[in-house]
Design an enzyme around this catalytic site. Structure first.
Site, PDB file in Angstrom:
ATOM      1  N   ARG A 165       5.172  -4.502  -7.025  1.00  0.00           N
ATOM      2  CA  ARG A 165       4.235  -5.525  -7.490  1.00  0.00           C
ATOM      3  C   ARG A 165       4.074  -6.732  -6.558  1.00  0.00           C
ATOM      4  NH1 ARG A 165       4.118  -7.402 -13.397  1.00  0.00           N
ATOM      5  NH2 ARG A 165       6.110  -8.371 -12.897  1.00  0.00           N
ATOM      6  N   ASP A 166       4.785  -6.774  -5.450  1.00  0.00           N
ATOM      7  CA  ASP A 166       4.616  -7.928  -4.555  1.00  0.00           C
ATOM      8  C   ASP A 166       4.767  -7.500  -3.097  1.00  0.00           C
ATOM      9  OD1 ASP A 166       4.039 -10.557  -3.984  1.00  0.00           O
ATOM     10  OD2 ASP A 166       6.106 -11.260  -4.201  1.00  0.00           O
ATOM     11  N   LEU A 167       4.123  -6.392  -2.739  1.00  0.00           N
ATOM     12  CA  LEU A 167       4.175  -5.925  -1.357  1.00  0.00           C
ATOM     13  C   LEU A 167       3.307  -6.824  -0.476  1.00  0.00           C
ATOM     14  CD1 LEU A 167       3.965  -2.049  -1.678  1.00  0.00           C
ATOM     15  CD2 LEU A 167       5.901  -3.397  -0.866  1.00  0.00           C
ATOM     16  N   THR A 183       1.310 -11.574  -5.405  1.00  0.00           N
ATOM     17  CA  THR A 183       0.730 -12.571  -4.511  1.00  0.00           C
ATOM     18  C   THR A 183      -0.774 -12.382  -4.455  1.00  0.00           C
ATOM     19  OG1 THR A 183       2.748 -12.612  -3.195  1.00  0.00           O
ATOM     20  CG2 THR A 183       0.761 -13.491  -2.159  1.00  0.00           C
TER      21      THR A 183
END
Length: 259
Positions: free
Chosen positions: A55-57, A104
């Site tokens: 969920r935040d690559l 992000t």
């Protein structure tokens, strides 16, 4: 040792963040970008096989060491279907590169930003943005970045997205990568490849030059080259190194429950 404290021993990743590496280099070549994407794609595939979404690559959460890329910062990871803990509004301006409860903003998939129900395909979208940024020269402004990505994501079809990428000189001659990006950046999750499919597509790009070298060393005889991939799949390539087909390694039957 201390019975009142928990100690975590983590790997020292001396190569730093991918973000800093790309900023320093300006842009990466196809081979280097494909190598990094292959490493990250394999890691994400493993996570998804376990039912976990990162969920935040983003480049700041990908780390390099001795030519290998590794994923870090699993603070926002969750199991597929797990409810989010309610997050307070951070009062972040539109387009700012800041991590929130949903990821992000500059890398999150459209369905994440809309707070819709989403699954592991959100990671594939984020990874597509990372690949795009590795290959393309850095944007001069955040507005330019938003406009370019917005046009790609807003394209009505994969073919339309591929056509837009073809107009960018950065992707001239990168036919396989361009086709993969066009799928990874699809607005609809169903139109994106799985992490496993994306990793396999990148591996085929990496193997292409190996196939060409093998053909050259053998005097160019024959029409095809057959190679066994690390996962056991058998892949067939043309004499120019283009992927033709593959035969998946047979999977062992699932163990039956004992009485």
């Amino acid at each position: 040792m201390d019975e009142n404290k928990l100690y975590l021993v983590t790997e020292l990743l001396t190569g730093g963040e991918l973000f800093d590496y790309v900023v320093k280099r300006g842009t990466l070549g196809e081979d280097e970008a494909a190598s990094i994407l292959s490493d990250v794609g394999d890691a994400i595939r493993f996570m998804h096989d376990q039912g976990v979404i990162h969920r935040d690559l983003k480049p700041a959460n990908i780390f390099l060491i001795d030519g290998v890329a590794k994923i870090g910062d699993f603070g926002l990871s969750r199991h597929v279907g797990q409810d989010d803990v309610e997050e307070e509004d951070l009062g972040v301006g539109q387009g700012e590169n800041i991590t929130r409860g949903l990821g992000t903003q500059l890398y999150a998939a459209p369905e994440q930003l809309a707070s819709d129900d989403y699954d592991e395909k959100a990671d594939v979208y984020s990874l597509g943005v990372v690949l795009y940024e590795m290959l393309r020269p850095r944007f001069t402004t955040a507005m330019e970045r938003a406009a370019c990505l917005g046009a790609l994501v807003g394209a009505r079809s994969v073919d339309g997205r591929a056509a837009l990428l073809a107009k960018d000189a950065t992707f001239a001659g990168l036919d396989e990568i361009r086709a993969l990006l066009a799928r990874m950046l699809a607005r609809g999750p169903a139109d994106r490849p799985s992490a496993a499919d994306a990793a396999a597509a990148v591996e085929r790009v990496r193997v292409r030059d190996v196939v060409r070298a093998l053909k050259a060393s053998n005097g160019g005889g024959g029409d095809t080259v057959i190679l066994r991939a690390p996962n056991g799949d058998v892949r067939v390539y043309s004499d120019s190194g283009e992927f033709i087909s593959e035969v998946k390694k047979p999977q062992p039957p699932a163990a039956s429950a004992s009485a």
